[in-house]
Write a protein that holds these residues in place. Sequence first.
Motif, PDB file in Angstrom:
ATOM      1  N   ASN A  28      12.090  66.751 -43.349  1.00 23.30           N
ATOM      2  CA  ASN A  28      12.548  65.362 -43.349  1.00 23.30           C
ATOM      3  C   ASN A  28      11.499  64.459 -43.988  1.00 23.30           C
ATOM      4  OD1 ASN A  28      15.123  65.340 -41.452  1.00 23.30           O
ATOM      5  ND2 ASN A  28      13.597  66.664 -40.468  1.00 23.30           N
ATOM      6  N   ARG A  29      11.975  63.588 -44.878  1.00 21.17           N
ATOM      7  CA  ARG A  29      11.095  62.622 -45.522  1.00 21.17           C
ATOM      8  C   ARG A  29      11.786  61.256 -45.580  1.00 21.17           C
ATOM      9  NH1 ARG A  29       8.361  64.750 -50.965  1.00 21.17           N
ATOM     10  NH2 ARG A  29      10.494  65.179 -51.594  1.00 21.17           N
TER      11      ARG A  29
ATOM     12  N   ARG B 298      16.217  68.405 -45.377  1.00 21.10           N
ATOM     13  CA  ARG B 298      16.428  69.758 -45.851  1.00 21.10           C
ATOM     14  C   ARG B 298      16.764  70.638 -44.651  1.00 21.10           C
ATOM     15  NH1 ARG B 298      11.516  72.316 -48.877  1.00 21.10           N
ATOM     16  NH2 ARG B 298      10.607  71.992 -46.823  1.00 21.10           N
ATOM     17  N   PHE B 299      17.831  71.416 -44.779  1.00 16.88           N
ATOM     18  CA  PHE B 299      18.291  72.261 -43.682  1.00 16.88           C
ATOM     19  C   PHE B 299      17.523  73.580 -43.698  1.00 16.88           C
ATOM     20  CE2 PHE B 299      21.664  69.334 -44.686  1.00 16.88           C
ATOM     21  CZ  PHE B 299      22.149  68.927 -43.451  1.00 16.88           C
TER      22      PHE B 299
ATOM     23  N   GLY C  36      18.351  76.024 -48.373  1.00 18.26           N
ATOM     24  CA  GLY C  36      18.580  75.454 -49.691  1.00 18.26           C
ATOM     25  C   GLY C  36      19.491  74.252 -49.679  1.00 18.26           C
ATOM     26  N   ARG C  37      19.986  73.847 -48.511  1.00 16.61           N
ATOM     27  CA  ARG C  37      20.833  72.664 -48.420  1.00 16.61           C
ATOM     28  C   ARG C  37      19.956  71.421 -48.247  1.00 16.61           C
ATOM     29  NH1 ARG C  37      23.221  75.797 -44.131  1.00 16.61           N
ATOM     30  NH2 ARG C  37      24.835  77.189 -44.948  1.00 16.61           N
ATOM     31  N   ILE C  38      20.301  70.353 -48.968  1.00 14.62           N
ATOM     32  CA  ILE C  38      19.551  69.100 -48.892  1.00 14.62           C
ATOM     33  C   ILE C  38      20.534  67.935 -48.823  1.00 14.62           C
ATOM     34  CG2 ILE C  38      17.899  67.575 -50.038  1.00 14.62           C
ATOM     35  CD1 ILE C  38      16.668  69.993 -51.352  1.00 14.62           C
ATOM     36  N   LEU C  39      20.310  67.034 -47.896  1.00  9.81           N
ATOM     37  CA  LEU C  39      21.098  65.811 -47.768  1.00  9.81           C
ATOM     38  C   LEU C  39      20.174  64.624 -48.049  1.00  9.81           C
ATOM     39  CD1 LEU C  39      23.788  64.411 -46.930  1.00  9.81           C
ATOM     40  CD2 LEU C  39      22.832  64.295 -44.607  1.00  9.81           C
TER      41      LEU C  39
END
Length: 924
Positions: free
Chosen positions: A377-378, A432-433, A437-440
């Motif tokens: 998380n950012r 990022r999950f 490789g999943r990113i929201l």
Amino acid sequence: MKRLLSALILVMVAVQVYAQNAAVYGTVQSSSDNTALPGANVVLIKATDASKLATVSGPDGKFRFESVGTGQYTVEINYIGFEKYNRSIQVQGTALNLGQLALKDGSTSIKEVQIIGRAPLGEQKGDTTQFNAKAFKTAPDASAEELVTKMPGVTIQDGKVQAQGEDVKQVMIDGKRYTGEDVSSAMRNISADMVESVQVFDAPSDRAAFSGFDDGNRIKTLNFVTKQSKKQGYVGKVSAGYGTDERYMVGAAVNYFNNNQRITVTGLTNNINMFDFSVGETPGGSMRGRRGGFGRSTPSGITKTDNFGINYNDMWGKKVEVSANYNYNQREITNNRYTFRDYVNNDTTYVENSINRSKDDAHRLNFRLQYNINENNRLLITPSITLQQNNDLTTRFANTFAGDNTLTTSNNSTSADATSLSVNNNILYSHRFGDSGRILTANFSTSYGASDSDTYQLQDTRNLDNEERNVNKDQYFKQDQNNLSWSGNLDYSEKLGENSRLQLEYGISNQINDADRRTFDLMEDSGEYTGFNPSLSNTFESNYLSQSIGPTYQYRTDKVSMQVGARYQYATLDSESEFPVADPIKRNFSNILPSAEYEYKFSRSKNLRISLRTNTDVPSVSQLQEVLDISNPLQLKTGNPELDQAYQNRINIRYRNFSPETNRVFFAGLFGTITQNYIGNSVYTNGFVPVDLPEGYELQPGARFTRPVNLDGYWNVRSFVNYGQPLNFISSNFNMFGSVGFTRIPGEINGVINYANTTNFGGGLNISSNISEKVDFNISTNSNYNIVSNTTSGNPNNNYFTQNTSLRYNWIMWKGLVYRTEMSHQYNSGLSEGVDKSYLLWNMSIGKKVFKNQKGEVSISVNDLLKQNVSIERSISSDYVEDVQSTVLQRFFMLTFSYNINKFKSGAAPEEQDRRGGWEGRRN
């Protein structure tokens, strides 16, 4: 739309691959002192097929690979001055932290080579060109700006530093952004002897860095990697000078460095056209070559500036990076301008002499906070605020001519006071999950602007053929404007396999504008401005709402990178005016916005990148507001509330090659823009206008009426080639560049479409010394030939040629005696009569170093020794060619004292965080 969204989601779910891929990461550092090694080349080599993944360590020495498949690998690390590092690793489907990878100092083994040979200029690492600062010799007190202009591919064009044919718009120090508006000022606040290496690359936008998907908003960036011995301490300069004609300058700049923390404080007061003060200032305030003369356009007007600024960068703990910049600037400008305008499609010309006195007060604050909450998380927050006040007094004497006959004269005096406030904020969050490789990514921006102005105008326009058409007005204009806009984006990306990803993007934005302009005539009986003039008043409101959605597919290997996408955009524009008549207008727009990018890496040093982007531009409030602007009675203007949005296509092609064996650099680029519904100008002459003018106003003989309209056919294509290499026989660096460009600007003249076509051929070369610290010179020449034509019959063609040849020479002669000179010759051919054709600007100073370690200097300098300095600008429009000559600062002498502050503690700790890219490791 719901079906499209559902289909995209089903596709992502259906193609999801649960392959056993993992992240591999670590930190590169020196084994001798445990300091980080930024810019190290890190390669993963798979044992089974020798396939490679590569990246570059950040300013903190950290590197990261995403989606590494299961298997045996070799980690190979190369860094200038250190021995090669090799290590075998086993990846088993879970994240692998390699820890601190220590490289042994290779200085002993390469010491003999360093003495006999020449230090390597640098190397190409994928899309990043890295130069070795040791390979470029500069004077002891040189700034980083002087250092980079010695590097191949870096030039100065029109007063701006360019790298690989594009303006440098961002400066970073050890991977952290220098928060401020002036990149040249940032480079001048770094001394050249602090720099270990310089990286040139196209930085992604914050949103692209967080999401891992390129949005096309790249920023040409220079990252200065500082020496480990220069990370704790301070460096600065103070100067004071007084000269003839009561010219003066007092300035100070101090930079404090404490590993992650950097504080820069600057202050300046002067009346010699200095806009800021920095560590890189040349002693002798008249030596202003970098702002005028040495390959740069001369600033117009005589400027008095009082300036104070502070820049702050730090790490709050291990997870929060902050930077802030505050600047106060007060500027008083006196400028007399001569304007000659040659119109298309008739024999009329426009000549203007104006006298302008203006004073600006501005406060600017920028802040940036990045919170790395954890590995997944950012958060990034970037607010800014600007408060500005302006007082302006302009007296304009203008005439229109038909051949030698004067048609109309106008004497116009305007006094204006304006205040404006701008508040902006952007919030960016990315999740990022894990290692899936999943990113929201979510982004939300707001912007608010408010301005109000009071303008008094006295107009006296005389028609020499018919005195009954003379106009004499004394009026007051009150204008208030408020703008509010917000936008939001939501991006979700899913890994489809080892080398591919898919992203779905949704965006929404809203722009709300409210502009109120009221005009009042002076009433003779009361002597007050109480006569409301509705025909010159306008209350205008607009609301632009836009939504877009679409997928983007990305494929990456160690050789090929490809990205294709498309967005569907639907927008509505509602506008309504109260004066002079009530007129509500509503329009809808639907567009498909495709994008594509392809990059092929022939080797570590050669790559080709091709990108295509599309976007839309909504008309501004001033373009939509239909109120007559009579600030120049011979150049009447009004807006057009029926304007549509413009649709723009951009294509960029870049090829880079850096040979570390020969130190040769080659860069070629092609940049093109095509715009449909381009917002151009519709111009009317000969007394006819397409709208009803207010009572008492008419188009005088030779005058123009201009109204914005949508037109097709705008083109802007430019190519750029650059070649550089060392010249060992004279210990110098050689840089040669050339360009060919074509611009077509559509316009309308009396209802007939005209295309103003300009073809530009440019070329130049630069030779910069690399002899020693005591002898420093730079010789450059740059030529441009412009072929100007218009498609309307009977129009004049205005071809012109410009050439600038410059010499800068610094010589430390004997026992601290320093001689400096700057010469710049500007040749112009094909400009209008009455505009100076050429001039030679010659600045010179001689100084003596004093005090311990020669930290002080006393100098005597002269600005514009030959008293030839002028400022000339040519601009090409769809209906005219214009030359402008302005007041400039001419010859004066100045006695200056300067003192350098420089103290560093060796053995500083390494940087903590890398801010160059997102979570997707660079593959080079």
